[in-house]
Design an enzyme around this catalytic site. Structure first.
Site, mmCIF file in Angstrom:
data_model
loop_
_atom_site.group_PDB
_atom_site.id
_atom_site.type_symbol
_atom_site.label_atom_id
_atom_site.label_comp_id
_atom_site.label_asym_id
_atom_site.label_seq_id
_atom_site.Cartn_x
_atom_site.Cartn_y
_atom_site.Cartn_z
ATOM 1 N N ASP A 69 14.815 -14.368 7.046
ATOM 2 C CA ASP A 69 14.720 -12.629 6.943
ATOM 3 C C ASP A 69 12.916 -12.338 6.273
ATOM 4 O O ASP A 69 13.396 -12.446 4.428
ATOM 5 C CB ASP A 69 16.248 -12.021 6.001
ATOM 6 C CG ASP A 69 15.745 -10.278 6.455
ATOM 7 O OD1 ASP A 69 15.086 -10.208 7.692
ATOM 8 O OD2 ASP A 69 16.224 -9.809 5.312
ATOM 9 N N GLU A 105 11.374 -12.538 -0.702
ATOM 10 C CA GLU A 105 11.083 -11.009 -0.893
ATOM 11 C C GLU A 105 10.146 -11.243 -2.418
ATOM 12 O O GLU A 105 10.091 -11.793 -2.694
ATOM 13 C CB GLU A 105 12.749 -10.403 -1.480
ATOM 14 C CG GLU A 105 12.124 -8.666 -2.504
ATOM 15 C CD GLU A 105 11.384 -7.865 -1.423
ATOM 16 O OE1 GLU A 105 10.905 -7.006 -2.219
ATOM 17 O OE2 GLU A 105 11.767 -7.826 -0.138
ATOM 18 N N ASN A 112 5.632 -14.313 -2.332
ATOM 19 C CA ASN A 112 4.429 -13.878 -0.887
ATOM 20 C C ASN A 112 4.546 -14.782 -0.007
ATOM 21 O O ASN A 112 3.891 -15.208 0.040
ATOM 22 C CB ASN A 112 3.077 -13.596 -2.039
ATOM 23 C CG ASN A 112 1.977 -13.047 -1.133
ATOM 24 O OD1 ASN A 112 2.309 -12.315 -0.187
ATOM 25 N ND2 ASN A 112 0.802 -13.194 -1.843
ATOM 26 N N ASP A 167 6.766 -3.308 4.758
ATOM 27 C CA ASP A 167 6.290 -1.600 3.506
ATOM 28 C C ASP A 167 4.777 -1.836 4.525
ATOM 29 O O ASP A 167 4.331 -2.197 5.240
ATOM 30 C CB ASP A 167 5.365 -2.246 2.402
ATOM 31 C CG ASP A 167 5.361 -1.071 1.676
ATOM 32 O OD1 ASP A 167 4.463 -0.190 2.398
ATOM 33 O OD2 ASP A 167 5.389 -1.160 0.799
ATOM 34 N N LYS A 217 -2.160 3.606 4.564
ATOM 35 C CA LYS A 217 -3.695 4.354 4.098
ATOM 36 C C LYS A 217 -4.420 2.774 5.164
ATOM 37 O O LYS A 217 -4.343 1.877 4.895
ATOM 38 C CB LYS A 217 -4.182 4.481 2.788
ATOM 39 C CG LYS A 217 -3.776 5.580 2.577
ATOM 40 C CD LYS A 217 -4.093 5.970 1.021
ATOM 41 C CE LYS A 217 -3.014 6.340 -0.524
ATOM 42 N NZ LYS A 217 -4.196 6.553 -1.454
ATOM 43 N N ASP A 224 10.969 2.587 11.515
ATOM 44 C CA ASP A 224 10.942 3.403 11.532
ATOM 45 C C ASP A 224 9.213 4.249 11.511
ATOM 46 O O ASP A 224 9.781 5.377 11.627
ATOM 47 C CB ASP A 224 11.924 4.070 10.814
ATOM 48 C CG ASP A 224 11.449 4.097 9.181
ATOM 49 O OD1 ASP A 224 10.406 2.744 9.092
ATOM 50 O OD2 ASP A 224 12.104 4.663 8.285
#
Length: 211
Positions: A40, A65, A92, A118, A122, A154
């Site tokens: 994951d 993570e 990372n 995330d 921009k 989403d």
């Protein structure tokens, strides 16, 4: 255990996150290190994998993570529950995925999830998004034939970009005739998924097979 307050956004291109993770010895992590692996990417607080690991003891689960406090809290919960098929790593993923996967036995990686990454809205920040061509190349190299990559977001633009990049790779084939899956094929939803749907907002999902 109280939830740790951490920054919501972490720039993976900053100098702080440029050192690849040192892979652990998996035989010290998992009771049965050769079980099928579910990876994951961007596991956040790890609640999704915690439920999955409980439901599927014949799989191993690894959550990656970039926010270290979340990893520490998640691993503490794993220890409290005595789970031997679940682990979380602070790293990372864009510079640590290959060094991690090459330490597993060939054929171990069978399922990958990237859920609600995330969005970095921009234009100048799009390069910070987790699904980059190099990441897809690495997954293609280590994921078993017939292995799955499940994506959801989403934010439609993020979901479209993830799908476009996987579809552009010859090793991956999108499943289903529809643009988006109507339902989640996995037995556990993420916290973000539950929250999004409870507000009547759409979730954009896609499943790819390594072929």
């Amino acid at each position: 255990m109280p939830k740790v307050r951490v920054r919501q956004h972490v720039n993976p291109l900053s100098n702080k996150y440029q050192t690849p993770v040192q892979p652990p010895k998996w035989e010290n992590i998992y009771a049965q290190p050769d079980q099928p692996l579910h990876l994951d990417i961007g596991c956040a607080r790890g609640e999704f994998l915690l439920s999955m690991a409980t439901l599927q003891p014949n799989w191993n689960f690894l959550g990656l993570e970039i926010r270290e406090p979340l990893v520490e809290q998640a691993n503490a919960k794993v220890s409290e529950l005595g789970l031997s098929n679940l682990h979380y790593l602070f790293c990372n993923v864009n510079n640590s995925l290959k060094p991690l996967l090459e330490t597993f036995r060939v054929g171990t990686l069978q399922r990958v999830t990237i859920q609600f990454p995330d969005p970095w809205f921009k234009k100048r920040q799009v390069k910070r998004r987790v699904v980059q061509p190099e990441l897809i190349d690495t997954l293609a190299a280590y994921l078993i034939d017939g292995g799955e990559v499940f994506l959801q977001s989403d934010v439609e633009a993020v979901a479209v970009q993830m799908c476009d990049r996987f579809e552009a790779h010859p090793a991956f084939q999108k499943q289903g005739a529809e643009t988006w899956l109507a339902t989640n094929p996995l037995p556990v939803p993420t916290e973000r998924e539950v929250s999004t749907l409870s507000h009547g907002e759409p979730v954009y999902r896609a499943l790819f097979i390594r072929c």
